[in-house]
Design a protein around this motif. Structure first.
Motif, short mmCIF file in Angstrom:
data_model
loop_
_atom_site.label_atom_id
_atom_site.label_comp_id
_atom_site.label_asym_id
_atom_site.label_seq_id
_atom_site.Cartn_x
_atom_site.Cartn_y
_atom_site.Cartn_z
N ILE A 195 7.75 -9.41 94.90
CA ILE A 195 8.77 -8.58 94.25
C ILE A 195 8.12 -7.79 93.13
O ILE A 195 7.59 -8.36 92.19
CB ILE A 195 9.91 -9.45 93.71
CG1 ILE A 195 10.66 -10.13 94.85
CG2 ILE A 195 10.86 -8.61 92.86
CD1 ILE A 195 11.85 -10.95 94.45
N LYS A 196 8.13 -6.47 93.25
CA LYS A 196 7.48 -5.66 92.22
C LYS A 196 8.35 -4.49 91.74
O LYS A 196 7.87 -3.63 91.02
CB LYS A 196 6.10 -5.16 92.71
CG LYS A 196 5.00 -6.22 92.55
CD LYS A 196 4.73 -6.54 91.08
CE LYS A 196 3.61 -7.54 90.90
NZ LYS A 196 3.44 -7.91 89.47
N THR A 197 9.60 -4.44 92.20
CA THR A 197 10.52 -3.45 91.61
C THR A 197 11.75 -4.18 91.12
O THR A 197 12.10 -5.26 91.61
CB THR A 197 10.96 -2.35 92.61
OG1 THR A 197 11.76 -2.95 93.63
CG2 THR A 197 9.77 -1.63 93.24
N VAL A 198 12.37 -3.60 90.10
CA VAL A 198 13.52 -4.27 89.49
C VAL A 198 14.50 -3.22 88.95
O VAL A 198 14.08 -2.15 88.47
CB VAL A 198 13.04 -5.25 88.38
CG1 VAL A 198 12.13 -4.55 87.38
CG2 VAL A 198 14.21 -5.89 87.63
N SER A 199 15.79 -3.53 89.09
CA SER A 199 16.83 -2.66 88.52
C SER A 199 17.66 -3.47 87.55
O SER A 199 17.73 -4.70 87.65
CB SER A 199 17.75 -2.13 89.62
OG SER A 199 17.01 -1.31 90.50
N PHE A 200 18.29 -2.78 86.63
CA PHE A 200 19.06 -3.46 85.58
C PHE A 200 20.51 -3.01 85.58
O PHE A 200 20.80 -1.81 85.56
CB PHE A 200 18.45 -3.18 84.21
CG PHE A 200 17.20 -3.95 83.93
CD1 PHE A 200 15.98 -3.52 84.43
CD2 PHE A 200 17.24 -5.13 83.18
CE1 PHE A 200 14.81 -4.25 84.18
CE2 PHE A 200 16.09 -5.85 82.92
CZ PHE A 200 14.87 -5.42 83.43
N VAL A 201 21.41 -3.98 85.56
CA VAL A 201 22.78 -3.68 85.16
C VAL A 201 22.82 -3.97 83.67
O VAL A 201 22.56 -5.11 83.26
CB VAL A 201 23.81 -4.56 85.92
CG1 VAL A 201 25.22 -4.28 85.41
CG2 VAL A 201 23.70 -4.33 87.42
N GLY A 202 23.09 -2.95 82.88
CA GLY A 202 23.00 -3.09 81.43
C GLY A 202 21.79 -2.35 80.91
O GLY A 202 20.79 -2.19 81.64
N GLN A 253 7.50 -4.17 82.81
CA GLN A 253 6.51 -3.09 82.96
C GLN A 253 5.11 -3.57 82.62
O GLN A 253 4.16 -3.28 83.34
CB GLN A 253 6.89 -1.90 82.09
CG GLN A 253 8.01 -1.07 82.70
CD GLN A 253 8.21 0.27 82.00
OE1 GLN A 253 8.14 0.33 80.78
NE2 GLN A 253 8.46 1.32 82.76
N LEU A 254 5.00 -4.35 81.53
CA LEU A 254 3.69 -4.91 81.18
C LEU A 254 3.12 -5.74 82.33
O LEU A 254 1.92 -5.81 82.53
CB LEU A 254 3.79 -5.79 79.93
CG LEU A 254 3.98 -5.11 78.57
CD1 LEU A 254 4.02 -6.16 77.45
CD2 LEU A 254 2.87 -4.10 78.28
N ALA A 255 4.01 -6.38 83.09
CA ALA A 255 3.58 -7.24 84.21
C ALA A 255 3.38 -6.43 85.49
O ALA A 255 3.15 -7.01 86.55
CB ALA A 255 4.60 -8.35 84.43
N GLY A 256 3.48 -5.11 85.40
CA GLY A 256 3.18 -4.27 86.55
C GLY A 256 4.37 -3.98 87.47
O GLY A 256 4.18 -3.45 88.57
N PHE A 257 5.56 -4.33 87.05
CA PHE A 257 6.74 -4.02 87.86
C PHE A 257 7.12 -2.54 87.69
O PHE A 257 6.88 -1.94 86.64
CB PHE A 257 7.94 -4.87 87.40
CG PHE A 257 7.93 -6.27 87.91
CD1 PHE A 257 8.84 -6.69 88.88
CD2 PHE A 257 7.02 -7.20 87.39
CE1 PHE A 257 8.83 -8.00 89.34
CE2 PHE A 257 7.01 -8.51 87.85
CZ PHE A 257 7.91 -8.92 88.82
N THR A 258 7.75 -2.00 88.71
CA THR A 258 8.35 -0.66 88.62
C THR A 258 9.83 -0.82 88.29
O THR A 258 10.53 -1.58 88.98
CB THR A 258 8.21 0.08 89.96
OG1 THR A 258 6.82 0.16 90.27
CG2 THR A 258 8.80 1.48 89.87
#
Lengths: 258, 258
Positions: free
Chosen positions: B6-13, B26-31
């Motif tokens: 898992i390398k992408t993430v979305s936020f509610v909030g 982001q520091l951990a390399g996620f988009t």
């Protein structure tokens, strides 16, 4: 420098504050003449720490140079009334007016160490202790200042009235937050968790407190007006009537200050 | 290592917690794919910090990998009810049960950052944040663990019931002690003193707290049973009815716990 000449000191009292101060006086090259405690046995830790001796009340007030009265605040009035000395006499209480000593000596004042001294820390504590000092006139105040400067780099003259407010603030900030931590220690214990679990959270908060005023740092359900979370917390506290009251009163005051 | 994929993430909030977490991701390399806030304008700081975009609610729940719901606790029930996603969905609330997400996705859980995040600290905060995590089954929990481990060295699985107690303890310890500090800030201001004056005292106390439990560190008039000093303090607080109540109730609880 008249204050520099004083190099011996006696103590009325032999508890944590007396021990902590005696330790600093010794580091500063003072000779500890001795201490008085009506219960001679209780003086043992002081005697051991300082290598000095127990003295009777009559002997202790014969001190010629410096007499420190470091006893519990509520014992001060009765003891100060009995003191008659030619020495400079100083009490160490944040909450007590300088005038309590007005019949005890010609030169009198206050040497208030602004640090809570527990049995853990009376000895071997190398931290800088700020001192709030006072003297009954300019010349005495200068003496007290020069003495305190030998114990600490941080010495601040402050009048009794103001010092009493500072003492109240210290009690509310330190003793009361320690009590909140104590409550959480007990709550966590019931859940087989340790108070240590809170330390990363608290330590991160303490660091923020170095650079920001508490008025800008509030977070949590009360400041957000989050009634559901507060209700859940009160439910978790239902068997702890007193802590529920504390939770309620602090939450409503946070909301009130918002 | 399924979590590693898992390398992408979305936020509610898009508030402080969302920003602080997105920064770590982001520091951990996620988009960061984007965030949703019903008030699009409020998302601006998040968008700026992450270089991502605002998405509608319909768009955000199309996230395939990881959906973080970082919104105020009291808004969670209504929002979670509307979520239907194929992504792993995690809320970030200490006080909220994992089951709130049971109809939102197949894989759901909790990623609770154990640090109070204020506007001051959402960005550029390099401290280790401990995470308390949970998953709806062993496989999900392992995924959550592996994700959290990329954000922090300190990751602890914990069940909802226990976590709710930890959250209560955190509020009592941190938010409530901050409020006491806030009160003292206001009291000292009236005396033309600054909260800063208390820092040496507090800092020395905080250091002791690293090595000793609060139950062993209490000092002050209440634990000594010094009624005279407490009466003086209540007198100084006489124009502050609420703070007088707080003083009284905390002092009697200290005496009760003695």
């Amino acid at each position: 420098m008249p204050g520099k000449e004083i190099k011996t000191v006696s103590f009325v009292g032999s508890g944590n504050v007396a021990c902590a101060l005696a330790y600093r006086f010794q580091l500063a090259g003072f000779t500890i003449r001795g201490c008085h405690n009506p219960h001679r046995k209780h003086a043992a830790p002081f005697i051991q720490l300082t290598g000095s001796q127990w003295l009777s009340f009559e002997q202790i007030i014969q001190e010629k140079n410096l007499l420190i009265v470091a006893i519990p605040d509520d014992a001060l009035p009765a003891v100060c009334k009995k003191i008659q000395t030619t020495a400079l006499v100083l009490h160490t209480s944040g909450s007590t007016h300088i005038n309590l000593l007005q019949h005890a000596a010609k030169g009198y004042g206050v040497l208030y160490p602004f640090q809570s001294v527990t049995a853990h820390s009376a000895k071997n504590n190398k931290e800088v202790i700020p001192f709030y000092i006072e003297g009954n006139n300019i010349s005495t105040q200068r003496k007290v200042y020069l003495i305190a400067k030998q114990l600490s780099d941080e010495v601040y003259p402050m009048k009794s009235e103001k010092r009493q407010h500072l003492h109240l603030a210290a009690v509310m900030a330190q003793n009361f937050s320690n009590h909140l931590f104590h409550i959480t220690e007990l709550l966590l214990k019931k859940e087989k968790l340790k108070f240590r679990e809170l330390m990363p959270l608290l330590w991160s908060y303490f660091s923020k407190l170095q650079h920001h005023n508490p008025s800008t740092l509030q977070t949590g359900p009360a400041i957000r007006g989050d009634k559901k979370t507060m209700a859940k917390h009160l439910e978790l506290l239902k068997v702890h009537k007193e802590w529920k009251k504390i939770y309620r009163i602090l939450s409503s005051d946070i909301i009130r200050q918002k």
